[in-house]
Design an enzyme around this catalytic site. Structure first.
Site, mmCIF file in Angstrom:
data_model
loop_
_atom_site.group_PDB
_atom_site.id
_atom_site.type_symbol
_atom_site.label_atom_id
_atom_site.label_comp_id
_atom_site.label_asym_id
_atom_site.label_seq_id
_atom_site.Cartn_x
_atom_site.Cartn_y
_atom_site.Cartn_z
ATOM 1 N N HIS A 92 -4.925 12.381 5.441
ATOM 2 C CA HIS A 92 -5.919 11.414 5.919
ATOM 3 C C HIS A 92 -5.430 10.770 7.211
ATOM 4 O O HIS A 92 -4.302 10.245 7.273
ATOM 5 C CB HIS A 92 -6.201 10.359 4.842
ATOM 6 C CG HIS A 92 -6.946 10.935 3.673
ATOM 7 N ND1 HIS A 92 -6.637 10.653 2.366
ATOM 8 C CD2 HIS A 92 -7.997 11.799 3.643
ATOM 9 C CE1 HIS A 92 -7.475 11.319 1.576
ATOM 10 N NE2 HIS A 92 -8.301 12.024 2.326
ATOM 11 N N GLU A 95 -3.810 7.029 7.715
ATOM 12 C CA GLU A 95 -2.686 6.604 6.871
ATOM 13 C C GLU A 95 -1.373 6.837 7.602
ATOM 14 O O GLU A 95 -0.572 7.697 7.247
ATOM 15 C CB GLU A 95 -2.788 7.350 5.521
ATOM 16 C CG GLU A 95 -4.104 7.016 4.807
ATOM 17 C CD GLU A 95 -4.451 7.944 3.637
ATOM 18 O OE1 GLU A 95 -3.620 8.789 3.254
ATOM 19 O OE2 GLU A 95 -5.573 7.808 3.098
ATOM 20 N N ARG A 150 -10.761 8.938 8.850
ATOM 21 C CA ARG A 150 -10.093 9.524 7.689
ATOM 22 C C ARG A 150 -10.124 11.061 7.678
ATOM 23 O O ARG A 150 -9.169 11.715 7.301
ATOM 24 C CB ARG A 150 -10.799 8.981 6.427
ATOM 25 C CG ARG A 150 -10.473 9.675 5.120
ATOM 26 C CD ARG A 150 -11.233 8.987 3.986
ATOM 27 N NE ARG A 150 -11.209 9.706 2.727
ATOM 28 C CZ ARG A 150 -10.339 9.471 1.735
ATOM 29 N NH1 ARG A 150 -9.392 8.567 1.884
ATOM 30 N NH2 ARG A 150 -10.403 10.150 0.612
ATOM 31 N N ARG A 168 -10.845 16.495 -0.393
ATOM 32 C CA ARG A 168 -11.978 16.830 -1.260
ATOM 33 C C ARG A 168 -12.382 18.285 -1.037
ATOM 34 O O ARG A 168 -13.351 18.755 -1.594
ATOM 35 C CB ARG A 168 -13.196 15.938 -0.937
ATOM 36 C CG ARG A 168 -12.968 14.448 -1.138
ATOM 37 C CD ARG A 168 -12.797 14.060 -2.592
ATOM 38 N NE ARG A 168 -12.578 12.612 -2.745
ATOM 39 C CZ ARG A 168 -11.396 12.010 -2.602
ATOM 40 N NH1 ARG A 168 -10.323 12.724 -2.300
ATOM 41 N NH2 ARG A 168 -11.278 10.706 -2.752
ATOM 42 N N HIS A 220 0.309 9.976 0.981
ATOM 43 C CA HIS A 220 -0.839 9.197 1.468
ATOM 44 C C HIS A 220 -0.438 7.721 1.502
ATOM 45 O O HIS A 220 0.678 7.352 1.181
ATOM 46 C CB HIS A 220 -2.018 9.345 0.487
ATOM 47 C CG HIS A 220 -2.655 10.705 0.468
ATOM 48 N ND1 HIS A 220 -3.922 10.941 0.937
ATOM 49 C CD2 HIS A 220 -2.205 11.895 0.009
ATOM 50 C CE1 HIS A 220 -4.233 12.211 0.784
ATOM 51 N NE2 HIS A 220 -3.211 12.821 0.208
ATOM 52 N N SER A 221 -1.403 6.879 1.890
ATOM 53 C CA SER A 221 -1.262 5.447 1.686
ATOM 54 C C SER A 221 -2.676 4.909 1.513
ATOM 55 O O SER A 221 -3.637 5.575 1.898
ATOM 56 C CB SER A 221 -0.579 4.774 2.882
ATOM 57 O OG SER A 221 -1.457 4.690 4.000
ATOM 58 N N GLU A 294 1.110 7.433 -2.959
ATOM 59 C CA GLU A 294 0.349 6.443 -2.177
ATOM 60 C C GLU A 294 1.365 5.373 -1.808
ATOM 61 O O GLU A 294 1.768 4.569 -2.649
ATOM 62 C CB GLU A 294 -0.774 5.814 -3.013
ATOM 63 C CG GLU A 294 -1.871 6.771 -3.424
ATOM 64 C CD GLU A 294 -2.922 7.028 -2.348
ATOM 65 O OE1 GLU A 294 -2.793 6.475 -1.229
ATOM 66 O OE2 GLU A 294 -3.861 7.776 -2.619
HETATM 67 O O1 0X9 Z 1 -8.696 9.693 -2.578
HETATM 68 C C1 0X9 Z 1 -7.699 10.326 -2.195
HETATM 69 O O2 0X9 Z 1 -7.780 11.424 -1.662
HETATM 70 C C2 0X9 Z 1 -6.310 9.716 -2.399
HETATM 71 N N1 0X9 Z 1 -6.337 8.289 -2.122
HETATM 72 S S1 0X9 Z 1 -6.518 7.789 -0.555
HETATM 73 O O3 0X9 Z 1 -6.715 6.360 -0.581
HETATM 74 N N2 0X9 Z 1 -5.180 8.072 0.244
HETATM 75 O O4 0X9 Z 1 -7.610 8.510 0.039
HETATM 76 C C3 0X9 Z 1 -5.876 9.953 -3.827
HETATM 77 C C4 0X9 Z 1 -5.710 11.406 -4.173
HETATM 78 C C5 0X9 Z 1 -5.390 11.634 -5.619
HETATM 79 N N3 0X9 Z 1 -5.538 13.024 -5.966
HETATM 80 C C6 0X9 Z 1 -6.758 13.632 -6.066
HETATM 81 N N4 0X9 Z 1 -7.882 12.975 -5.976
HETATM 82 N N5 0X9 Z 1 -6.755 14.932 -6.331
HETATM 83 ZN ZN ZN Z 2 -5.129 9.498 1.687
#
Ligand code: 0X9
Ligand code: ZN
Length: 333
Positions: A92, A95, A150, A168, A220-221, A294
């Site tokens: 992302h 971050e 992002r 995603r 990530h963060s 995170e």
């Molecule tokens: O939403 C995300 O992709 C991640 N959090 S963020 O705030 N950095 O965007 C968490 C990812 C956790 N893992 C999956 N969703 N597979």
């Molecule tokens: Zn992230």
């Protein structure tokens, strides 16, 4: 009197020209600042050429805007293929502490190899494959246009909105939950799994090397969490109890330095259900030790974490990564 002759017409020009090597040789790379993609790109080349016995680089793909995606493979040379840990940062764009951690990890690995027993045995027996910035186009865009961007920066004729959420876009319950099919959303899952060139490049690399890759770590963060599969379903992973135990050990190691508290657990229950993530995808491919970090903080500064927190954040996170790596090394499969 003695004869005189002008040797230097413009001394100031000489004063300035003596610094013509800029940061390359005069100033050391600054790991306590957020670095632009241009700086990180030059740093990647320097790290590889300055440490040929421990570091090699490989281009694994190209971004939508044409930038090269280069991994640094860190580890003692070996005639046979070693087990490996894949570590990526900057999925992302906004971050920023995440790419800062990957840079810190590489620096620390090279500086402590040979003196720190844990790092030495890790790099003697395994390779760590580091992708310093996953979403390079997005990262560059956060420097030039919009600090809060992002997604990737891909464009398609069917929409005027730009980019998809790389976390995603992996083929793991793709777009079934916690993701949007609206191209204008920040969690747009893309037109199909691996529609994003950056995701395809990483997935291809991991698929090709998946018999050697024993752990997948993605940084990530923010929120101070250590997550593991699954996020696309509330079902527990087959290795849930071991993954939880290792996460709790890693969080404890992290906390030992400055008292920073991390929560660990499966993504769906710990943060939110969200399909198409890299951690779930790597796990279902067979990479058992699959974790999403995170990093700091819990929201005071959020994505705008001050540079003064880069060093402590990276130092404590090193302890968690080394804890996981040691467990992987003792439990090769
Ligand atoms: O939403 C995300 O992709 C991640 N959090 S963020 O705030 N950095 O965007 C968490 C990812 C956790 N893992 C999956 N969703 N597979
Ligand atoms: Zn992230």
């Amino acid at each position: 009197s003695l004869p005189k002759r002008v040797l230097v017409e413009d001394l100031q020009a000489y004063v300035e020209d003596q610094l013509d090597n800029q940061e390359i040789s005069t100033k050391a790379y600054n790991y306590m600042k957020y670095n632009s993609w241009e700086k990180i790109e030059a740093w990647i080349s320097t790290m590889a050429s300055a440490n040929p016995s421990l570091v090699s680089k490989q281009v694994i793909g190209t971004t939508f805007e044409g930038r090269s995606m280069t991994v640094l493979k860190i580890g003692k040379q070996s005639s046979s293929t070693k087990p490996a840990i894949f570590l990526d940062c900057g999925i992302h764009a906004r971050e920023w502490i995440s790419p800062a951690f990957c840079q810190w990890f590489v620096k620390e690995a090279l500086e402590t190899y040979g003196s720190d027993a844990q790092m030495t045995s890790l790099l003697d027996q395994m390779d760590v494959i580091v992708l310093p910035v996953f979403n390079i186009d997005g990262y560059a865009y956060t420097w030039s246009n919009n600090r809060m961007w992002r997604k990737t920066r891909s464009r398609r004729p069917s929409s005027s909105c730009v980019g998809a959420d790389p976390n995603r876009n992996f083929d793991a319950g793709w777009c079934t939950t916690g993701a949007s099919s609206n191209p204008c959303s920040d969690t747009y899952c893309g037109s199909k799994p691996e529609s994003e060139m950056e995701v395809k490049a990483v997935a291809d690399y991991i698929r090709l090397n998946h018999s050697n890759i024993k752990a997948y770590l993605t940084v990530h963060s923010y929120s101070q969490l250590l997550l593991f599969p699954y996020s696309y379903t509330f079902q527990l992973a087959a290795h849930h109890s071991e993954l939880l135990q290792v996460a709790e050990g890693a969080a404890k190691a992290l906390r030992s330095l400055y008292g920073t508290r991390y929560t660990s657990g499966p993504g769906a229950a710990t943060i939110y259900p969200a399909a198409g993530g890299s951690d779930d995808w790597a796990y279902d491919l067979g990479v058992k030790y699959s974790y999403t970090f995170e990093l700091r903080d819990t929201g005071r500064y959020g994505f705008l974490l001050p540079e003064s927190q880069i060093k402590p954040t990276c130092m404590e996170t090193m302890l968690a990564v080394k804890y996981i790596a040691a467990h992987v090394l003792e439990n090769l499969y």
